[in-house]
Design a protein around this motif. Structure first.
Motif, PDB file in Angstrom:
ATOM      1  N   GLU A   1       7.482  14.768  -3.482  1.00  0.00           N
ATOM      2  CA  GLU A   1       8.280  14.284  -2.353  1.00  0.00           C
ATOM      3  C   GLU A   1       8.050  15.201  -1.153  1.00  0.00           C
ATOM      4  N   SER A   2       8.660  14.835  -0.033  1.00  0.00           N
ATOM      5  CA  SER A   2       8.412  15.562   1.212  1.00  0.00           C
ATOM      6  C   SER A   2       9.302  16.786   1.395  1.00  0.00           C
TER       7      SER A   2
ATOM      8  N   GLY B   1       0.785  -1.229   0.000  1.00  0.00           N
ATOM      9  CA  GLY B   1       0.000   0.000   0.000  1.00  0.00           C
ATOM     10  C   GLY B   1       0.817   1.279   0.000  1.00  0.00           C
ATOM     11  N   TYR B   2       2.155   1.157   0.048  1.00  0.00           N
ATOM     12  CA  TYR B   2       3.003   2.356   0.091  1.00  0.00           C
ATOM     13  C   TYR B   2       2.870   3.171  -1.190  1.00  0.00           C
ATOM     14  N   GLY B   3       2.842   2.497  -2.328  1.00  0.00           N
ATOM     15  CA  GLY B   3       2.709   3.222  -3.591  1.00  0.00           C
ATOM     16  C   GLY B   3       1.407   4.001  -3.656  1.00  0.00           C
TER      17      GLY B   3
ATOM     18  N   ALA C   1      12.692  23.160   2.007  1.00  0.00           N
ATOM     19  CA  ALA C   1      11.408  23.272   2.707  1.00  0.00           C
ATOM     20  C   ALA C   1      10.747  21.902   2.790  1.00  0.00           C
ATOM     21  N   PHE C   2      10.314  21.527   3.978  1.00  0.00           N
ATOM     22  CA  PHE C   2       9.631  20.251   4.199  1.00  0.00           C
ATOM     23  C   PHE C   2       8.121  20.432   4.081  1.00  0.00           C
ATOM     24  N   GLU C   3       7.477  19.463   3.426  1.00  0.00           N
ATOM     25  CA  GLU C   3       6.015  19.427   3.309  1.00  0.00           C
ATOM     26  C   GLU C   3       5.485  18.334   4.230  1.00  0.00           C
ATOM     27  N   PHE C   4       4.923  18.744   5.382  1.00  0.00           N
ATOM     28  CA  PHE C   4       4.445  17.770   6.347  1.00  0.00           C
ATOM     29  C   PHE C   4       3.253  16.985   5.817  1.00  0.00           C
ATOM     30  N   GLY C   5       2.494  17.587   4.906  1.00  0.00           N
ATOM     31  CA  GLY C   5       1.342  16.894   4.343  1.00  0.00           C
ATOM     32  C   GLY C   5       1.711  15.709   3.473  1.00  0.00           C
TER      33      GLY C   5
ATOM     34  N   ALA D   1       0.745  12.812  -2.972  1.00  0.00           N
ATOM     35  CA  ALA D   1       1.057  13.707  -4.089  1.00  0.00           C
ATOM     36  C   ALA D   1      -0.189  14.439  -4.566  1.00  0.00           C
ATOM     37  N   GLY D   2      -1.313  13.734  -4.639  1.00  0.00           N
ATOM     38  CA  GLY D   2      -2.550  14.375  -5.064  1.00  0.00           C
ATOM     39  C   GLY D   2      -3.030  15.425  -4.079  1.00  0.00           C
TER      40      GLY D   2
END
Length: 453
Positions: A54-55, A38-40, A72-76, A47-48
């Motif tokens: 990526e993060s 389920g990781y993919g 910059a990190f994207e926590f989402g 991403a959607g």
């Protein structure tokens, strides 16, 4: 509650301009390196939802007029976690920064390593740590901004490993994330404010002031010459009395006068701008040791200043941290000496007083940049000498410098307490005595010129 920015919102808030670096992401296949079911699908959903692949989002940026590389990190995106492709992007960002001699600023919002990639994810911390180490060796600055949350390996590498670390108010910070902390753990210890109190970060900065705070620090940290040997800075002028003491005891009384100008007054008079370097990164802060970077005559200077109290182990370690950072960045150092001596209570001994003093001595001795020292008050024994630059120490007229306080000397010599005044004269601790002894170069005046005796 802290500001919960997305990566793009954080970029917009702190940059004048941001240009994303081109990505050379490795092809992602199936459910990843350990075939996590389920990781993919989870990646596609992330991403959607975020619009990111990526993060982390690396790029070149201008922050308050200063050029830098920014990560910059994207926590989402899967909790801002670090996986192999995250490591690829961070490594590429650091390599670009070194190729162009730029500092790195990280805007962290991460839960740590990505479980769905197992140990392949965890080993990215080694890659990140190596890039950080290479950047330090190149004499380039690193600043971290801790958003909410900043936990796990991201905090323990990019965050805690930065030269200066800022945090947004209320941000969760700690190696342990909220779901894996011991039951009943004090939440204060995992907050920006708690980490500031523990000496783990340098400042808590409101979101509205973050761009300017980053800009000032970038200007100060990038103005040195790590490849050369900068000239030493001149000592500040005297702000107190201009006549020298007639006796040793008179010199001690003047230095202990509560109305005498203290280190903060000297810094305010001598520097045009300053930012603080706070804490020893070992759980301690000494309010009696003020460290940071500032501008003198348009030139960046690092400073470590004792404020008249007995210096605690955390103070010596903070000063050593400051001096070593200045050395890496090619920025000259000023130390202001004013202490009755090193703290010698049981708490100080448990905190490693001897080792901390040794660390300060070593930082001054090993410094690749010149250190200028000014005794502005009490110069009490080894606790004062640890910050004194051999061959480039000066003194104000209302100061003294002694192997030990005259009262303690009298006690050690088994003299009557009333003999402390005579002992002070025997110790030859007046500023003019120190010049004659070759311990200080000269006694400074109240103008920009200095007067030797």
């Amino acid at each position: 509650m802290t500001e919960r920015w997305t990566a793009r919102e954080a970029l917009s808030a702190v940059t004048d301009r941001f240009d994303e670096l081109p990505h050379k992401d490795a092809e992602f296949k199936g459910d990843g390196p350990i075939d996590w079911q389920g990781y993919g699908v989870a990646r596609a959903r992330a991403a959607g939802r975020t619009g990111e692949a990526e993060s982390v989002i690396p790029g070149t940026a201008r922050i308050d007029g200063c050029e830098t590389v920014l990560i910059a990190f994207e926590f989402g995106f899967l909790g801002g976690s670090l996986g192999e492709r995250t490591g690829d992007r961070i490594e590429a960002a650091y390599e670009h920064a070194r190729a162009h001699r730029l500092p790195v600023v990280s805007l962290l919002a991460t839960g740590g390593s990505r479980m769905q990639e197992g140990m392949r994810a965890l080993t990215q911390l080694q890659r990140v740590a190596r890039q950080s180490a290479l950047h330090r060796a190149a004499g380039l600055a690193q600043i971290a901004v801790l958003r909410d949350p900043a936990t796990g390996g991201g905090w323990a590498t990019l965050g805690a490993g930065a030269d200066l670390t800022l945090a947004l108010p209320g941000a969760q910070i700690g190696f342990a994330g909220s779901r894996v902390r011991p039951a009943g753990a004090d939440p204060w210890a995992y907050s920006a404010e708690g980490q500031l109190a523990a000496g783990a970060i340098d400042a808590v900065v409101p979101a509205a002031r973050l761009r300017r705070a980053l800009g000032s620090r970038l200007r100060l940290l990038t103005g040195g010459d790590p490849a050369g040997s900068p000239d030493p800075v001149p000592p500040p002028r005297a702000l107190g009395r201009t006549d020298t003491a007639g006796t040793g005891r008179d010199a001690v009384r003047r230095a202990r006068d509560p109305e005498r100008p203290r280190a903060r007054a000297y810094l305010a008079d001598w520097l045009e701008e300053r930012v603080e370097v706070r804490g020893d990164r070992c759980g301690g802060v000494d309010a009696g040791m003020v460290c940071g970077f500032g501008l003198h005559a348009g030139r960046p200077v690092a400073y470590a200043a004792q404020c008249g109290t007995a210096t605690r182990p955390a103070g010596f370690r903070t000063a050593a941290r400051l001096i070593r950072l200045a050395g890496r960045l090619g920025i000259p150092v000023l130390t202001l000496i004013d202490t009755p001596g090193a703290a010698n209570d049981a708490e100080a001994e448990r905190a490693g007083a001897g080792a901390a003093i040794a660390e300060a001595f070593a930082a001054v001795a090993e410094s690749p940049v010149p250190v200028t020292s000014l005794v502005v008050g009490e110069g009490g024994s080894g606790g004062a000498l640890a910050l004194a630059a051999p061959g480039n120490t000066w003194a104000t007229p209302d100061s003294y410098f002694s192997v030990i306080a005259p009262e303690a000397a009298a006690a050690i010599l088994k003299r009557d307490p009333g003999d402390a005044d005579a002992t002070a004269d025997q110790l030859r601790l007046r500023p003019q005595d120190l010049v004659d002894l070759g311990v200080v170069r000269a006694v400074v005046g109240n103008s920009l010129t200095q007067h030797s005796w």
